[in-house]
Design a protein around this motif. Sequence first.
Motif, short mmCIF file in Angstrom:
data_model
loop_
_atom_site.label_atom_id
_atom_site.label_comp_id
_atom_site.label_asym_id
_atom_site.label_seq_id
_atom_site.Cartn_x
_atom_site.Cartn_y
_atom_site.Cartn_z
N ASN A 1 -43.63 27.21 -88.92
CA ASN A 1 -43.66 26.75 -90.31
C ASN A 1 -42.74 27.62 -91.15
O ASN A 1 -42.89 28.85 -91.20
CB ASN A 1 -45.07 26.80 -90.86
CG ASN A 1 -45.98 25.80 -90.16
OD1 ASN A 1 -45.53 24.72 -89.84
ND2 ASN A 1 -47.22 26.18 -89.93
N PRO B 1 -45.13 28.74 -95.73
CA PRO B 1 -46.59 28.65 -95.55
C PRO B 1 -47.28 27.87 -96.64
O PRO B 1 -48.32 27.24 -96.40
CB PRO B 1 -47.02 30.12 -95.54
CG PRO B 1 -45.79 30.89 -95.22
CD PRO B 1 -44.64 30.11 -95.79
N ARG B 2 -46.71 27.87 -97.85
CA ARG B 2 -47.36 27.15 -98.94
C ARG B 2 -47.28 25.64 -98.75
O ARG B 2 -48.13 24.89 -99.21
CB ARG B 2 -46.72 27.54 -100.27
CG ARG B 2 -46.98 29.00 -100.68
CD ARG B 2 -46.21 29.35 -101.94
NE ARG B 2 -44.78 29.20 -101.75
CZ ARG B 2 -43.87 29.40 -102.71
NH1 ARG B 2 -44.27 29.73 -103.93
NH2 ARG B 2 -42.59 29.26 -102.44
N ALA C 1 -47.23 24.26 -95.80
CA ALA C 1 -47.76 23.90 -94.49
C ALA C 1 -48.99 23.02 -94.64
O ALA C 1 -49.77 23.15 -95.58
CB ALA C 1 -48.10 25.16 -93.70
N ALA C 2 -49.13 22.14 -93.69
CA ALA C 2 -50.28 21.24 -93.70
C ALA C 2 -51.47 21.93 -93.03
O ALA C 2 -51.32 22.55 -91.97
CB ALA C 2 -49.94 19.95 -92.98
N ILE C 3 -52.65 21.86 -93.71
CA ILE C 3 -53.87 22.47 -93.18
C ILE C 3 -54.53 21.47 -92.26
O ILE C 3 -54.80 20.32 -92.64
CB ILE C 3 -54.80 22.89 -94.32
CG1 ILE C 3 -54.12 23.95 -95.21
CG2 ILE C 3 -56.12 23.41 -93.77
CD1 ILE C 3 -54.94 24.34 -96.42
N ARG C 4 -54.74 21.89 -91.04
CA ARG C 4 -55.40 21.03 -90.06
C ARG C 4 -56.92 21.09 -90.21
O ARG C 4 -57.60 20.05 -90.23
CB ARG C 4 -54.97 21.45 -88.65
CG ARG C 4 -55.57 20.61 -87.54
CD ARG C 4 -55.09 21.07 -86.19
NE ARG C 4 -55.62 20.23 -85.14
CZ ARG C 4 -55.39 20.43 -83.84
NH1 ARG C 4 -54.61 21.44 -83.47
NH2 ARG C 4 -55.90 19.62 -82.93
N GLN D 1 -60.30 23.91 -91.99
CA GLN D 1 -60.65 25.13 -92.71
C GLN D 1 -62.17 25.30 -92.67
O GLN D 1 -62.91 24.35 -92.93
CB GLN D 1 -60.17 25.07 -94.17
CG GLN D 1 -60.37 26.36 -94.93
CD GLN D 1 -59.76 26.29 -96.33
OE1 GLN D 1 -59.37 25.21 -96.77
NE2 GLN D 1 -59.71 27.41 -97.02
N THR E 1 -58.97 29.32 -91.46
CA THR E 1 -58.05 28.21 -91.80
C THR E 1 -57.11 27.96 -90.63
O THR E 1 -56.44 28.90 -90.15
CB THR E 1 -57.25 28.53 -93.07
OG1 THR E 1 -58.15 28.84 -94.14
CG2 THR E 1 -56.37 27.35 -93.44
N ASN E 2 -57.01 26.70 -90.13
CA ASN E 2 -56.08 26.28 -89.05
C ASN E 2 -55.00 25.39 -89.66
O ASN E 2 -55.31 24.38 -90.31
CB ASN E 2 -56.83 25.51 -87.96
CG ASN E 2 -57.84 26.39 -87.24
OD1 ASN E 2 -57.61 27.59 -87.04
ND2 ASN E 2 -58.98 25.80 -86.85
N TYR E 3 -53.74 25.74 -89.43
CA TYR E 3 -52.59 24.99 -89.96
C TYR E 3 -51.97 24.12 -88.83
O TYR E 3 -52.01 24.48 -87.65
CB TYR E 3 -51.53 25.95 -90.50
CG TYR E 3 -52.00 26.73 -91.71
CD1 TYR E 3 -51.89 26.18 -92.99
CD2 TYR E 3 -52.54 28.01 -91.58
CE1 TYR E 3 -52.33 26.90 -94.10
CE2 TYR E 3 -52.97 28.73 -92.66
CZ TYR E 3 -52.86 28.17 -93.92
OH TYR E 3 -53.28 28.88 -95.01
N GLU E 4 -51.36 22.99 -89.21
CA GLU E 4 -50.64 22.11 -88.24
C GLU E 4 -49.30 22.73 -87.87
O GLU E 4 -48.58 23.24 -88.74
CB GLU E 4 -50.40 20.72 -88.85
CG GLU E 4 -51.65 19.86 -88.96
CD GLU E 4 -52.09 19.33 -87.62
OE1 GLU E 4 -51.37 19.56 -86.62
OE2 GLU E 4 -53.14 18.68 -87.56
#
Length: 558
Positions: free
Chosen positions: A288, A291-292, A294-297, A299, A365-368
């Motif tokens: 990514n 980070p701002r 980024a898509a949150i997968r 949380q 928090t998990n990001y895509e």
Amino acid sequence: MSSAAPAGASPAPSPASGLAERLRTQPKLPLIVGAAAIAAAAAAFLLWSRAPDYGVLYTNVTDRDGGAIIASLQQMNVPYKFAEGGGAILVARDKVPEVRLKLASQGLPKGGGVGFELMDNQKFGTSNFAEQVNYQRGLEGELARSVESIGSVESARIHLALPKPSLFVRDQKKPSASVILTLHRGRSIDEGQVSAIVHMVSSSVPELNAKSVTVVDQHGNLLSAANAGARGLDVSQLKYAQEIEQGYIRRIEAILQPIVGASNVRAQVAADIDFSVVERTEESYKPNQDPRAAAIRSQQSSESAQQGATPPGGVPGALSNQPPQTPSAPITAPPAAANAAAPAPGAATVVASSAPGSSRKDVTTNYELDRSIRHVQQGAGGVKRLSVAVVVNHREAADSAGKLSQRALTPAEIEQIRNLAKEAMGFSQERGDSLNVVNSAFAREGRDEQPGPVLPFWRDPANLGLAMTIAQYLLLAGLALFAWFAVLRPLLRKHLAPPAAVPDAAAAPGAADDETVSQDNARLREIERQKADLDYAHQTADQDPRLVATLIKHWMNS
């Protein structure tokens, strides 16, 4: 030589004199004989000229089919004859199609092979083996008939090896086939036709692989090579490449012909075609960048709080479960205790809180992740590279005297032709295409080119056929003229001449003059001499016929 006969005696009549006397009494008889001979010759010539022109009905037929065809021709009253060696049956050329249709209606010729008509007359009680053999024979015959329908194939034989079915997989065997082709004289068969025969046979037999079919010609040449696929040669691919090249050639010549003329430009194209089939799948992951953004997968957050109680402290164990002792602490702590060293890592530490409560908060928090999947399938037949050569003739121009001369094209004209050719071929620098334009004078026909060998007129096939026809008519005319001048005309002159006056024996001596008497005496002596010679010849022929035969043979040779 005999002596002269008396004047009053008359010579004995001979056969020749009797025939001459008969011709004199009937002067029209030689004319009738000559006219009959001429009419017979004319009739013979007319029949010879009207003889039918024979054409080939069938060739290379079996003895059984030949006998059946001859019997049918005799029933239809069609004249026929055999070619030299009996290799063909000939009939009148104009009747060949009609006779072939009539014989075809009778099922002739049947040919050496049989088809599925074997299954029409099955007898009751036929064994399974006999039925299987008849089926195999019928299948071979039908396949041979299908192969013989190809124009360049005269006859074909097909042998099938059909294994018996087995219940065990390891004992199962695949069928195979062999094809023997007899081609027409002067004909050939290409790889495409051989491949078509192989696929037709393999498609007609269950579980027969095309690699198990062998094709051989009448000379023993293997037509279906086993390594044909390993070489990577395919007739359809070669044909496709030729079509691509011819298409580019037509486009280039079509764009340049209006400028330089139809016969003043030649182009050749060599195309490198890619026949490989490429299929590719890609899967890529990228970090990514922002980070701002980024898509949150997913949380997950957890929060806990505790108030009004002293939190437990110390190391869990037996010591922690004991009741606490009465604390006794000094009012002021010594300085040494304040400056004590920090506990070592891993040592037990008692956490004491002066506040009466505690709180805890956990956030997960998990990001895509960036992921791309690409599936590319490239078809066969793409052009990898083009090499084009263009030759342009010099331009004709008239000088001040009006005489035509050739001059080379200017660099600007050559550059214009090069640009047009590039646009017509779709020139691509990235692909590695090459284009070469040359301006040169073309060789003129009849002046610069060397003439090929010319056959003499006496070796020209057309002149030979015309000469043979003229020679036949001239031979007949020569024979007719020879028969007229050498036989008929002298015979007519001899026997239609007026007879000489015969001397009267009863006339008194002196009634005729001396000249007439001397001529009569000479003629009588000549008659007597001829008679004596004829008697001598008869006597000699009776005594020694071999001598007479030798003499006649000598006369004929000379």
